[in-house]
Design a protein around this motif. Structure first.
Motif, PDB file in Angstrom:
ATOM      1  N   ASN A  77     -41.527  -7.865  33.046  1.00 44.98           N
ATOM      2  CA  ASN A  77     -41.384  -8.074  31.834  1.00 44.98           C
ATOM      3  C   ASN A  77     -40.207  -7.865  31.340  1.00 44.98           C
ATOM      4  O   ASN A  77     -40.032  -8.176  29.962  1.00 44.98           O
ATOM      5  CB  ASN A  77     -42.420  -6.919  31.010  1.00 44.98           C
ATOM      6  CG  ASN A  77     -43.965  -7.402  30.911  1.00 44.98           C
ATOM      7  OD1 ASN A  77     -44.115  -8.336  31.460  1.00 44.98           O
ATOM      8  ND2 ASN A  77     -44.559  -6.410  30.628  1.00 44.98           N
ATOM      9  N   VAL A  78     -39.016  -8.346  32.014  1.00 48.14           N
ATOM     10  CA  VAL A  78     -37.675  -8.702  31.417  1.00 48.14           C
ATOM     11  C   VAL A  78     -38.047 -10.050  30.577  1.00 48.14           C
ATOM     12  O   VAL A  78     -37.117  -9.924  29.636  1.00 48.14           O
ATOM     13  CB  VAL A  78     -36.741  -8.585  32.549  1.00 48.14           C
ATOM     14  CG1 VAL A  78     -35.463  -9.158  32.189  1.00 48.14           C
ATOM     15  CG2 VAL A  78     -36.360  -7.269  33.014  1.00 48.14           C
ATOM     16  N   HIS A  79     -38.747 -11.121  30.987  1.00 48.41           N
ATOM     17  CA  HIS A  79     -38.864 -12.118  30.595  1.00 48.41           C
ATOM     18  C   HIS A  79     -39.240 -12.004  28.778  1.00 48.41           C
ATOM     19  O   HIS A  79     -39.179 -13.000  28.135  1.00 48.41           O
ATOM     20  CB  HIS A  79     -39.812 -13.090  30.991  1.00 48.41           C
ATOM     21  CG  HIS A  79     -41.286 -12.416  31.379  1.00 48.41           C
ATOM     22  ND1 HIS A  79     -41.623 -11.588  32.119  1.00 48.41           N
ATOM     23  CD2 HIS A  79     -42.184 -12.906  30.685  1.00 48.41           C
ATOM     24  CE1 HIS A  79     -42.784 -11.110  32.211  1.00 48.41           C
ATOM     25  NE2 HIS A  79     -43.369 -12.022  30.980  1.00 48.41           N
ATOM     26  N   THR A  80     -39.877 -10.736  28.666  1.00 46.32           N
ATOM     27  CA  THR A  80     -40.309 -10.654  27.109  1.00 46.32           C
ATOM     28  C   THR A  80     -38.959 -10.016  26.312  1.00 46.32           C
ATOM     29  O   THR A  80     -39.067  -9.977  24.984  1.00 46.32           O
ATOM     30  CB  THR A  80     -41.521  -9.475  26.997  1.00 46.32           C
ATOM     31  OG1 THR A  80     -40.936  -8.221  27.748  1.00 46.32           O
ATOM     32  CG2 THR A  80     -42.518 -10.059  27.973  1.00 46.32           C
ATOM     33  N   TRP A  81     -37.744  -9.797  26.846  1.00 46.47           N
ATOM     34  CA  TRP A  81     -36.658  -9.456  26.348  1.00 46.47           C
ATOM     35  C   TRP A  81     -36.246 -10.505  25.320  1.00 46.47           C
ATOM     36  O   TRP A  81     -36.472 -11.716  25.733  1.00 46.47           O
ATOM     37  CB  TRP A  81     -35.552  -8.808  27.254  1.00 46.47           C
ATOM     38  CG  TRP A  81     -35.784  -7.669  27.722  1.00 46.47           C
ATOM     39  CD1 TRP A  81     -36.695  -6.873  27.636  1.00 46.47           C
ATOM     40  CD2 TRP A  81     -34.462  -7.062  28.705  1.00 46.47           C
ATOM     41  NE1 TRP A  81     -36.485  -5.647  28.598  1.00 46.47           N
ATOM     42  CE2 TRP A  81     -35.090  -6.054  29.060  1.00 46.47           C
ATOM     43  CE3 TRP A  81     -33.605  -7.499  28.888  1.00 46.47           C
ATOM     44  CZ2 TRP A  81     -34.519  -5.039  29.843  1.00 46.47           C
ATOM     45  CZ3 TRP A  81     -32.897  -6.664  29.642  1.00 46.47           C
ATOM     46  CH2 TRP A  81     -33.229  -5.373  30.245  1.00 46.47           C
ATOM     47  N   PRO A  82     -35.439 -10.213  24.036  1.00 53.81           N
ATOM     48  CA  PRO A  82     -35.321 -11.247  23.252  1.00 53.81           C
ATOM     49  C   PRO A  82     -34.361 -12.241  23.842  1.00 53.81           C
ATOM     50  O   PRO A  82     -34.045 -13.355  23.769  1.00 53.81           O
ATOM     51  CB  PRO A  82     -34.574 -10.654  21.982  1.00 53.81           C
ATOM     52  CG  PRO A  82     -35.036  -9.240  22.054  1.00 53.81           C
ATOM     53  CD  PRO A  82     -35.461  -8.985  23.463  1.00 53.81           C
ATOM     54  N   GLU A  83     -33.325 -11.628  24.706  1.00 52.29           N
ATOM     55  CA  GLU A  83     -32.450 -12.187  25.636  1.00 52.29           C
ATOM     56  C   GLU A  83     -32.011 -11.359  26.706  1.00 52.29           C
ATOM     57  O   GLU A  83     -31.997 -10.058  26.575  1.00 52.29           O
ATOM     58  CB  GLU A  83     -31.296 -12.947  24.915  1.00 52.29           C
ATOM     59  CG  GLU A  83     -30.500 -11.688  24.156  1.00 52.29           C
ATOM     60  CD  GLU A  83     -29.508 -12.379  23.233  1.00 52.29           C
ATOM     61  OE1 GLU A  83     -29.039 -13.478  22.986  1.00 52.29           O
ATOM     62  OE2 GLU A  83     -28.695 -11.501  22.520  1.00 52.29           O
ATOM     63  N   ALA A 153     -48.148 -18.002  15.172  1.00 56.81           N
ATOM     64  CA  ALA A 153     -47.258 -17.375  13.750  1.00 56.81           C
ATOM     65  C   ALA A 153     -46.202 -16.905  14.085  1.00 56.81           C
ATOM     66  O   ALA A 153     -45.164 -17.073  13.652  1.00 56.81           O
ATOM     67  CB  ALA A 153     -48.518 -16.633  12.890  1.00 56.81           C
ATOM     68  N   LEU A 154     -46.542 -15.944  15.200  1.00 50.41           N
ATOM     69  CA  LEU A 154     -45.244 -15.165  15.571  1.00 50.41           C
ATOM     70  C   LEU A 154     -44.002 -16.090  16.046  1.00 50.41           C
ATOM     71  O   LEU A 154     -42.633 -15.869  15.880  1.00 50.41           O
ATOM     72  CB  LEU A 154     -45.590 -14.163  16.668  1.00 50.41           C
ATOM     73  CG  LEU A 154     -44.376 -12.961  17.241  1.00 50.41           C
ATOM     74  CD1 LEU A 154     -43.754 -12.275  15.986  1.00 50.41           C
ATOM     75  CD2 LEU A 154     -44.897 -12.403  18.296  1.00 50.41           C
ATOM     76  N   LEU A 155     -44.317 -17.135  16.970  1.00 51.22           N
ATOM     77  CA  LEU A 155     -43.296 -17.965  17.391  1.00 51.22           C
ATOM     78  C   LEU A 155     -42.816 -18.729  16.340  1.00 51.22           C
ATOM     79  O   LEU A 155     -41.590 -19.206  16.473  1.00 51.22           O
ATOM     80  CB  LEU A 155     -44.274 -19.013  18.454  1.00 51.22           C
ATOM     81  CG  LEU A 155     -44.482 -18.258  19.977  1.00 51.22           C
ATOM     82  CD1 LEU A 155     -45.058 -19.331  20.628  1.00 51.22           C
ATOM     83  CD2 LEU A 155     -43.312 -17.759  20.456  1.00 51.22           C
ATOM     84  N   PRO A 166     -34.809 -14.372  17.881  1.00 51.21           N
ATOM     85  CA  PRO A 166     -33.973 -14.448  19.284  1.00 51.21           C
ATOM     86  C   PRO A 166     -34.752 -14.929  20.452  1.00 51.21           C
ATOM     87  O   PRO A 166     -34.222 -15.754  21.379  1.00 51.21           O
ATOM     88  CB  PRO A 166     -33.775 -12.903  19.688  1.00 51.21           C
ATOM     89  CG  PRO A 166     -33.650 -12.234  18.245  1.00 51.21           C
ATOM     90  CD  PRO A 166     -34.735 -13.054  17.374  1.00 51.21           C
ATOM     91  N   TRP A 167     -36.113 -14.446  20.611  1.00 50.28           N
ATOM     92  CA  TRP A 167     -36.869 -14.708  22.080  1.00 50.28           C
ATOM     93  C   TRP A 167     -37.124 -16.519  21.821  1.00 50.28           C
ATOM     94  O   TRP A 167     -36.932 -16.967  22.658  1.00 50.28           O
ATOM     95  CB  TRP A 167     -38.097 -14.040  22.066  1.00 50.28           C
ATOM     96  CG  TRP A 167     -38.909 -14.327  23.447  1.00 50.28           C
ATOM     97  CD1 TRP A 167     -38.529 -13.546  24.540  1.00 50.28           C
ATOM     98  CD2 TRP A 167     -39.869 -15.228  23.667  1.00 50.28           C
ATOM     99  NE1 TRP A 167     -39.205 -14.042  25.683  1.00 50.28           N
ATOM    100  CE2 TRP A 167     -40.209 -15.182  25.136  1.00 50.28           C
ATOM    101  CE3 TRP A 167     -40.646 -16.099  23.061  1.00 50.28           C
ATOM    102  CZ2 TRP A 167     -41.144 -15.827  25.552  1.00 50.28           C
ATOM    103  CZ3 TRP A 167     -41.416 -16.949  23.358  1.00 50.28           C
ATOM    104  CH2 TRP A 167     -41.560 -16.607  24.980  1.00 50.28           C
ATOM    105  N   VAL A 168     -37.418 -16.695  20.732  1.00 48.63           N
ATOM    106  CA  VAL A 168     -37.625 -18.232  20.485  1.00 48.63           C
ATOM    107  C   VAL A 168     -36.415 -19.075  20.777  1.00 48.63           C
ATOM    108  O   VAL A 168     -36.477 -19.985  21.486  1.00 48.63           O
ATOM    109  CB  VAL A 168     -38.256 -18.398  19.017  1.00 48.63           C
ATOM    110  CG1 VAL A 168     -38.437 -20.052  18.714  1.00 48.63           C
ATOM    111  CG2 VAL A 168     -39.518 -17.543  18.771  1.00 48.63           C
TER     112      VAL A 168
END
Length: 182
Positions: A77-83, A153-155, A166-168
């Motif tokens: 789940n590192v891919h869910t980190w903001p960066e 909506a979150l995206l 940041p994740w976007v």
């Protein structure tokens, strides 16, 4: 410790472990990276010489075992980190390459034969950043094809100054990098 009511108190902490990951009050990813590193290195320590360094086991099998037993703890789940940048990324990448160097019998604590790139090429494994990027793009595809309005909506949400989350921003950079191939 803060009192919510006369008989109810809540302990306030700077970080806590939630579902195996470390959540930090200051939004730092460093405590989580350190926890992942510790977990992966604990497993690595148990199998480094007996399995990953054992020449009678084929290299392909040692690579598969390393992914299943060590990398699953390190990368989950590192891919869910903001960066995934800076010191948290460096901590994870160091352990990532330590494992592959052990499989190839070329540790960093002595004169090395190969560069990190050569090690990865010999083993047929991708760079740490590429694995995280690929997982993030696959996750983005799952989100955008889901029928969950809250995720959409979150995206699209923005920060206080109108900036993208940041994740976007990270996924947009990933998509731009992907687009360069076409």
């Amino acid at each position: 410790r803060r009192a919510i009511a006369s008989d109810l108190h809540v302990n306030c902490v700077q970080e806590y472990k939630h579902l195996g990951g470390v959540i930090s009050a200051d939004m730092s990813l460093l405590p989580d990276a350190k926890q992942r590193d510790k977990s992966a290195m604990t497993t690595y320590g148990m199998i480094a010489s007996r399995i990953l360094g054992y020449r009678s086991i084929t290299v392909a099998r040692r690579v598969n075992l390393a992914f299943a037993l060590v990398m699953s703890r390190l990368i989950y789940n590192v891919h869910t980190w903001p960066e995934c940048t800076g010191r948290p990324r460096d901590i994870l990448n160091k352990t990532y390459m330590r494992v592959w160097r052990r499989v190839m019998h070329d540790p960093r604590y002595q004169k090395t034969t190969w560069t990190d790139l050569q090690i990865r090429q010999l083993l047929g494994v991708d760079a740490f950043d590429n694995i995280v990027r690929r997982k993030r793009l696959m996750y983005f595809a799952r989100i955008t094809t889901s029928d969950l309005p809250a995720l959409h909506a979150l995206l699209q949400s923005r920060g206080p100054a109108g900036e993208q989350q940041p994740w976007v921003r990270t996924i947009i950079a990933d998509l731009a990098r992907l687009k360069a191939f076409f």
